[in-house]
Write a protein that holds these residues in place. Structure first.
Motif, mmCIF file in Angstrom:
data_model
loop_
_atom_site.group_PDB
_atom_site.id
_atom_site.type_symbol
_atom_site.label_atom_id
_atom_site.label_comp_id
_atom_site.label_asym_id
_atom_site.label_seq_id
_atom_site.Cartn_x
_atom_site.Cartn_y
_atom_site.Cartn_z
ATOM 1 N N LEU A 253 8.048 -0.446 -1.961
ATOM 2 C CA LEU A 253 7.122 -0.064 -2.464
ATOM 3 C C LEU A 253 6.088 -1.797 -3.597
ATOM 4 C CD1 LEU A 253 3.796 0.516 -2.084
ATOM 5 C CD2 LEU A 253 4.921 2.647 -4.127
ATOM 6 N N GLY A 254 5.745 -2.564 -3.186
ATOM 7 C CA GLY A 254 4.933 -3.060 -4.378
ATOM 8 C C GLY A 254 4.700 -4.809 -3.652
ATOM 9 N N ASP A 255 3.614 -5.129 -3.993
ATOM 10 C CA ASP A 255 3.676 -6.753 -3.867
ATOM 11 C C ASP A 255 4.708 -7.453 -3.732
ATOM 12 O OD1 ASP A 255 2.238 -9.776 -3.613
ATOM 13 O OD2 ASP A 255 0.733 -9.213 -4.638
ATOM 14 N N ALA A 256 5.129 -8.342 -2.299
ATOM 15 C CA ALA A 256 6.153 -8.934 -2.013
ATOM 16 C C ALA A 256 6.264 -10.700 -2.500
ATOM 17 C CB ALA A 256 6.168 -9.080 -0.421
ATOM 18 N N VAL A 257 5.508 -10.929 -2.983
ATOM 19 C CA VAL A 257 5.005 -12.136 -4.555
ATOM 20 C C VAL A 257 6.104 -12.077 -5.192
ATOM 21 C CG1 VAL A 257 3.562 -13.339 -6.147
ATOM 22 C CG2 VAL A 257 2.758 -12.728 -3.250
ATOM 23 N N ASN A 258 5.476 -10.662 -5.847
ATOM 24 C CA ASN A 258 6.610 -10.519 -7.592
ATOM 25 C C ASN A 258 7.818 -9.585 -7.156
ATOM 26 O OD1 ASN A 258 4.223 -10.944 -9.084
ATOM 27 N ND2 ASN A 258 3.035 -8.702 -8.419
ATOM 28 N N SER B 66 1.134 -0.909 0.008
ATOM 29 C CA SER B 66 0.461 0.472 0.664
ATOM 30 C C SER B 66 0.930 1.180 -0.091
ATOM 31 C CB SER B 66 -0.835 -0.062 1.250
ATOM 32 O OG SER B 66 -1.345 1.484 1.927
ATOM 33 N N GLU B 67 0.300 2.315 -1.327
ATOM 34 C CA GLU B 67 1.810 3.146 -0.925
ATOM 35 C C GLU B 67 1.101 4.040 0.585
ATOM 36 O OE1 GLU B 67 1.066 5.018 -5.144
ATOM 37 O OE2 GLU B 67 2.758 6.550 -4.439
#
Ligand SMILES: C[S@@+](CC[C@H](N)C(=O)[O-])C[C@H]1O[C@@H](n2cnc3c(N)ncnc32)[C@H](O)[C@@H]1O
Length: 214
Positions: free
Chosen positions: A113-118, A89-90
């Motif tokens: 920042l970002g989806d840890a999955v990716n 979440s930003e």
């Protein structure tokens, strides 16, 4: 219900925990007033024990929120270690950066920042400890990606694994959480039965799994 234990037991255990850092205490209070999903106090105390036992200097965390646990862990390492943490979440990411700066920990804590999955695959390094505290349906993915970066003898902690008791009792499962419950049950079987690990699931906070990487 947010917790799996009797309230008076939690209250008593928490009354034994001494935190001398007033600024950190105020930060916790502020997060609690806003109902932010930060670590339970007793989970924090257990994390403190593990960091000390491992003499940890490098930690990877999935789920920063506003940075409370990252700041807490950095303080336990006496500002000598490094924490790498992920937030999708930003809004929370920006807040975490501000809080980390406010505690003077910019050099100790790096927030992605970002989806840890990716984005976990972009990380290089080796870690003494990992703390998984994000989207529960993806715990297996987070765990396997962290596993590749763990030092032998390292520990992976997974928070909220008993999820308000639903993981242990079908009677508590609400319909819209069925997939999440199935995923978490499979996850706990995986980390408990695989011979590469030793796992203990503790009824601490909302359930904490402690996995030693052999
Ligand atoms: C329980 S909170 C983390 C609390 C924090 N560890 C603490 O104790 O101060 C979970 C956070 O993980 C973030 N999150 C959930 N899934 C994520 C993902 N796939 N990648 C990155 N962040 C994620 C959420 O936005 C939320 O802020």
């Amino acid at each position: 219900m947010d917790n799996i234990n009797r309230e008076y037991i939690d209250e008593y255990i928490n009354s034994l925990i001494k935190e001398d850092n007033e600024k950190l205490n105020k930060f916790r209070e502020c997060c609690e007033e806003r109902n932010l999903p930060i670590i339970h106090k007793e989970v924090g105390q257990f994390i403190k024990l593990i960091i000390n036992q491992l003499n940890a200097k490098s930690i990877i965390e999935i789920g920063t929120n506003v940075g409370y646990s990252a700041i807490f862990m950095s303080k336990v390492m006496k500002d000598e270690g490094k924490v790498i943490t992920f937030e999708r979440s930003e809004k929370f990411y920006k807040e975490a950066l501000k809080n980390i700066r406010d505690f003077g920990l910019d050099n100790n804590i790096q927030v992605y920042l970002g989806d840890a999955v990716n984005i976990l695959d972009e990380i290089e390094g080796s870690f003494d400890m990992a703390f998984i505290d994000a989207a529960k349906s993806y715990y297996r993915i987070f765990f396997d990606k962290c596993l590749k970066m763990m030092k032998p003898g390292g520990i992976i902690l997974s928070d909220n694994v008993l999820y308000q008791g639903m993981i242990a009792s079908d009677e508590l499962v609400v319909r819209r959480k069925k997939t999440l419950v199935r995923n978490l049950r499979n996850y706990l079987k995986y980390i408990s039965h695989d011979e590469r690990f030793v796992t203990s699931v503790l009824p601490l906070g909302d359930g904490l799994a402690v996995t030693l990487i052999k």
